[in-house]
Scaffold this motif. Structure first.
Motif, PDB file in Angstrom:
ATOM      1  N   PRO A 137      44.240  28.273  36.819  1.00 19.10           N
ATOM      2  CA  PRO A 137      43.276  27.509  36.016  1.00 19.10           C
ATOM      3  C   PRO A 137      43.606  27.496  34.523  1.00 19.10           C
ATOM      4  CG  PRO A 137      42.157  28.935  37.577  1.00 19.10           C
ATOM      5  CD  PRO A 137      43.591  29.336  37.589  1.00 19.10           C
ATOM      6  N   LEU A 138      44.132  28.617  34.003  1.00 17.51           N
ATOM      7  CA  LEU A 138      44.426  28.712  32.573  1.00 17.51           C
ATOM      8  C   LEU A 138      45.853  28.291  32.235  1.00 17.51           C
ATOM      9  CD1 LEU A 138      42.646  32.089  31.742  1.00 17.51           C
ATOM     10  CD2 LEU A 138      41.807  29.774  31.353  1.00 17.51           C
ATOM     11  N   LEU A 139      46.650  28.045  33.273  1.00 18.43           N
ATOM     12  CA  LEU A 139      48.028  27.588  33.080  1.00 18.43           C
ATOM     13  C   LEU A 139      48.803  28.485  32.121  1.00 18.43           C
ATOM     14  CD1 LEU A 139      47.745  23.691  32.909  1.00 18.43           C
ATOM     15  CD2 LEU A 139      48.666  25.101  34.744  1.00 18.43           C
ATOM     16  N   GLY A 140      48.953  29.741  32.503  1.00 15.54           N
ATOM     17  CA  GLY A 140      49.692  30.658  31.654  1.00 15.54           C
ATOM     18  C   GLY A 140      50.100  31.915  32.398  1.00 15.54           C
ATOM     19  N   LYS A 141      50.916  32.714  31.728  1.00 13.06           N
ATOM     20  CA  LYS A 141      51.380  33.977  32.307  1.00 13.06           C
ATOM     21  C   LYS A 141      50.229  34.971  32.349  1.00 13.06           C
ATOM     22  CE  LYS A 141      54.725  37.721  31.655  1.00 13.06           C
ATOM     23  NZ  LYS A 141      55.730  38.315  30.748  1.00 13.06           N
ATOM     24  N   TRP A 142      50.068  35.610  33.487  1.00 14.88           N
ATOM     25  CA  TRP A 142      48.988  36.567  33.731  1.00 14.88           C
ATOM     26  C   TRP A 142      49.560  37.977  33.691  1.00 14.88           C
ATOM     27  CZ3 TRP A 142      48.004  40.079  37.761  1.00 14.88           C
ATOM     28  CH2 TRP A 142      46.675  40.494  37.943  1.00 14.88           C
ATOM     29  N   ASP A 143      49.033  38.818  32.827  1.00 17.46           N
ATOM     30  CA  ASP A 143      49.468  40.218  32.739  1.00 17.46           C
ATOM     31  C   ASP A 143      48.257  41.116  32.902  1.00 17.46           C
ATOM     32  OD1 ASP A 143      52.369  40.088  32.099  1.00 17.46           O
ATOM     33  OD2 ASP A 143      51.661  39.012  30.320  1.00 17.46           O
ATOM     34  N   ALA A 144      48.392  42.125  33.761  1.00 18.83           N
ATOM     35  CA  ALA A 144      47.292  43.050  34.019  1.00 18.83           C
ATOM     36  C   ALA A 144      47.793  44.481  33.902  1.00 18.83           C
ATOM     37  CB  ALA A 144      46.706  42.804  35.410  1.00 18.83           C
ATOM     38  N   LYS A 145      46.958  45.321  33.313  1.00 17.47           N
ATOM     39  CA  LYS A 145      47.324  46.727  33.115  1.00 17.47           C
ATOM     40  C   LYS A 145      46.165  47.614  33.544  1.00 17.47           C
ATOM     41  CE  LYS A 145      49.105  49.940  29.629  1.00 17.47           C
ATOM     42  NZ  LYS A 145      49.501  50.092  28.195  1.00 17.47           N
ATOM     43  N   ALA A 146      46.445  48.603  34.391  1.00 20.01           N
ATOM     44  CA  ALA A 146      45.423  49.524  34.871  1.00 20.01           C
ATOM     45  C   ALA A 146      44.922  50.403  33.727  1.00 20.01           C
ATOM     46  CB  ALA A 146      45.976  50.390  36.005  1.00 20.01           C
ATOM     47  N   GLN A 147      43.607  50.697  33.759  1.00 18.80           N
ATOM     48  CA  GLN A 147      42.973  51.549  32.768  1.00 18.80           C
ATOM     49  C   GLN A 147      42.493  52.844  33.417  1.00 18.80           C
ATOM     50  OE1 GLN A 147      42.805  50.129  29.386  1.00 18.80           O
ATOM     51  NE2 GLN A 147      44.262  48.903  30.573  1.00 18.80           N
ATOM     52  N   ALA A 148      42.173  53.834  32.582  1.00 24.54           N
ATOM     53  CA  ALA A 148      41.736  55.134  33.101  1.00 24.54           C
ATOM     54  C   ALA A 148      40.441  55.037  33.890  1.00 24.54           C
ATOM     55  CB  ALA A 148      41.583  56.132  31.953  1.00 24.54           C
ATOM     56  N   ASN A 149      39.617  54.019  33.618  1.00 23.79           N
ATOM     57  CA  ASN A 149      38.358  53.841  34.354  1.00 23.79           C
ATOM     58  C   ASN A 149      38.521  52.991  35.611  1.00 23.79           C
ATOM     59  OD1 ASN A 149      38.793  51.364  33.175  1.00 23.79           O
ATOM     60  ND2 ASN A 149      36.878  51.321  32.020  1.00 23.79           N
ATOM     61  N   ARG A 150      39.778  52.739  36.029  1.00 20.69           N
ATOM     62  CA  ARG A 150      40.140  52.009  37.234  1.00 20.69           C
ATOM     63  C   ARG A 150      40.086  50.501  37.057  1.00 20.69           C
ATOM     64  NH1 ARG A 150      36.664  52.543  41.260  1.00 20.69           N
ATOM     65  NH2 ARG A 150      38.107  52.568  43.010  1.00 20.69           N
ATOM     66  N   ASN A 151      39.642  50.003  35.900  1.00 19.31           N
ATOM     67  CA  ASN A 151      39.623  48.563  35.657  1.00 19.31           C
ATOM     68  C   ASN A 151      41.028  48.040  35.371  1.00 19.31           C
ATOM     69  OD1 ASN A 151      36.877  48.820  35.883  1.00 19.31           O
ATOM     70  ND2 ASN A 151      36.464  48.636  33.691  1.00 19.31           N
ATOM     71  N   LEU A 152      41.148  46.717  35.389  1.00 14.61           N
ATOM     72  CA  LEU A 152      42.378  46.050  34.977  1.00 14.61           C
ATOM     73  C   LEU A 152      42.093  45.265  33.699  1.00 14.61           C
ATOM     74  CD1 LEU A 152      43.869  44.578  38.301  1.00 14.61           C
ATOM     75  CD2 LEU A 152      44.801  46.463  36.948  1.00 14.61           C
ATOM     76  N   ALA A 153      42.860  45.540  32.650  1.00 18.40           N
ATOM     77  CA  ALA A 153      42.773  44.763  31.420  1.00 18.40           C
ATOM     78  C   ALA A 153      43.755  43.606  31.545  1.00 18.40           C
ATOM     79  CB  ALA A 153      43.108  45.636  30.216  1.00 18.40           C
ATOM     80  N   VAL A 154      43.226  42.374  31.479  1.00 17.06           N
ATOM     81  CA  VAL A 154      44.022  41.178  31.755  1.00 17.06           C
ATOM     82  C   VAL A 154      44.201  40.366  30.479  1.00 17.06           C
ATOM     83  CG1 VAL A 154      44.141  39.023  33.066  1.00 17.06           C
ATOM     84  CG2 VAL A 154      43.242  41.089  34.142  1.00 17.06           C
ATOM     85  N   THR A 155      45.414  39.877  30.287  1.00  9.57           N
ATOM     86  CA  THR A 155      45.723  38.941  29.202  1.00  9.57           C
ATOM     87  C   THR A 155      46.444  37.749  29.811  1.00  9.57           C
ATOM     88  OG1 THR A 155      45.924  40.707  27.569  1.00  9.57           O
ATOM     89  CG2 THR A 155      46.929  38.596  27.019  1.00  9.57           C
ATOM     90  N   VAL A 156      45.991  36.552  29.472  1.00  6.75           N
ATOM     91  CA  VAL A 156      46.623  35.330  29.956  1.00  6.75           C
ATOM     92  C   VAL A 156      47.088  34.523  28.745  1.00  6.75           C
ATOM     93  CG1 VAL A 156      46.358  33.211  31.299  1.00  6.75           C
ATOM     94  CG2 VAL A 156      45.130  35.280  31.983  1.00  6.75           C
ATOM     95  N   ALA A 157      48.370  34.224  28.712  1.00  9.22           N
ATOM     96  CA  ALA A 157      48.919  33.372  27.654  1.00  9.22           C
ATOM     97  C   ALA A 157      48.712  31.923  28.070  1.00  9.22           C
ATOM     98  CB  ALA A 157      50.391  33.687  27.422  1.00  9.22           C
ATOM     99  N   GLY A 158      47.476  31.456  27.966  1.00  9.86           N
ATOM    100  CA  GLY A 158      47.116  30.123  28.435  1.00  9.86           C
ATOM    101  C   GLY A 158      47.602  29.012  27.530  1.00  9.86           C
ATOM    102  N   THR A 159      47.570  27.801  28.045  1.00  7.66           N
ATOM    103  CA  THR A 159      48.005  26.633  27.285  1.00  7.66           C
ATOM    104  C   THR A 159      47.133  26.413  26.060  1.00  7.66           C
ATOM    105  OG1 THR A 159      48.792  25.614  29.326  1.00  7.66           O
ATOM    106  CG2 THR A 159      48.483  24.166  27.443  1.00  7.66           C
ATOM    107  N   LEU A 160      45.844  26.727  26.164  1.00  7.62           N
ATOM    108  CA  LEU A 160      44.926  26.545  25.041  1.00  7.62           C
ATOM    109  C   LEU A 160      44.791  27.788  24.182  1.00  7.62           C
ATOM    110  CD1 LEU A 160      42.101  24.541  26.845  1.00  7.62           C
ATOM    111  CD2 LEU A 160      44.054  23.676  25.549  1.00  7.62           C
TER     112      LEU A 160
END
Length: 204
Positions: A105-128
C-alpha cells in the motif's frame, strides 16, 4: 509511482465532482492488492503470527514471507484493504531480529526490528515519504522461537510467553534414592529383643 498517479487522478476528479455539487461524496473501491493465495509462500519465520498495527488498530497476519490483512481498513480515504489482501511481501531476515520486505500500500521498502518488549518497530520508505509504525504481537505461531530470535539479537523479553526452561540432566538434590552398593550385602534386619524370662526351659 504509477499506482499513486492513478489514485491521485481518481481522487482529484472525485473531489472536483463532489464539491461542485456542494456535497462531498467520496466513493470507496477495493485496493489494487493481490490476495494471499496468489502470492507464493517462502518459509516459516520466528515472527509468523498475528500482529496489531497500533496506529490504525487493525490486525495483519505474517505468514511465510508475506503479510495479509486480517481486518479491513480504508487507505488513502478511498481504497478498501480487505481481509486476505497482501500488504507486505518478500519478507526475509537480514540479521537476528531484523527483517526487510516490500510494503504494497505504501509502495516502499519495509524494515522491521524487534524490540525488548516483543514489538516490531517498522519503517517504510514510502513513495510519499517515510512512515513509522509499531506492530504488537497478538498471537505468535511459535513464541519460543521468537524469544530465541530476540535472545540472538541481544534482547531480553520483558513480558509475554517465555521459552521453556532448560533442565539439567542431574536430578535436583534429595530426589536420588539411596542404593546399597552391589558388593556389599544388605545388612540383616535385627529382630526386637525378646522379653527376658527366668525360666530358660521355655526356649529349649
Amino acid at each position: 509511482m504509477r499506482y499513486y498517479a492513478v489514485i491521485f487522478s481518481f481522487l482529484l476528479s472525485t473531489y472536483s465532482s463532489a464539491f461542485a455539487g456542494g456535497i462531498p461524496n467520496i466513493p470507496q473501491i477495493p485496493a489494487f492488492l493481490p490476495t494471499v493465495d496468489s502470492v507464493a509462500a517462502t518459509k516459516p519465520m520466528p515472527l509468523d503470527g498475528t500482529w496489531l498495527i497500533t496506529s490504525i488498530g487493525k490486525k495483519i497476519r505474517i505468514e511465510s514471507g508475506r503479510a495479509y490483512a486480517v481486518d479491513g481498513w480504508l487507505h488513502l480515504f478511498t481504497l478498501k484493504i480487505q481481509p486476505g489482501m497482501v500488504v507486505i511481501k518478500n519478507i526475509s531476515p537480514t540479521s537476528a531480529g531484523q527483517y526487510t520486505g516490500e510494503d504494497l500500500p505504501l509502495l516502499g521498502k519495509w524494515d522491521a526490528k524487534a524490540q525488548a518488549n516483543r514489538n516490531l518497530a517498522v519503517t517504510v520508505a514510502g513513495t510519499l515519504g517515510p512512515v513509522n509504525y509499531t506492530l504488537v504481537p497478538v498471537q505468535l505461531d511459535k513464541p519460543d522461537w521468537y524469544a530465541q530470535e530476540m535472545a540472538a539479537a541481544g534482547l531480553a523479553a520483558t513480558g509475554g510467553d517465555q521459552p521453556p526452561p532448560t533442565y539439567q540432566p542431574a536430578p535436583p538434590p534429595g530426589s536420588t534414592p539411596i542404593e546399597t552398593p552391589p558388593n556389599e550385602p544388605t545388612p540383616p534386619v535385627t529382630p526386637p529383643s525378646p522379653v527376658e524370662d527366668d525360666d530358660e526351659d521355655d526356649y529349649e
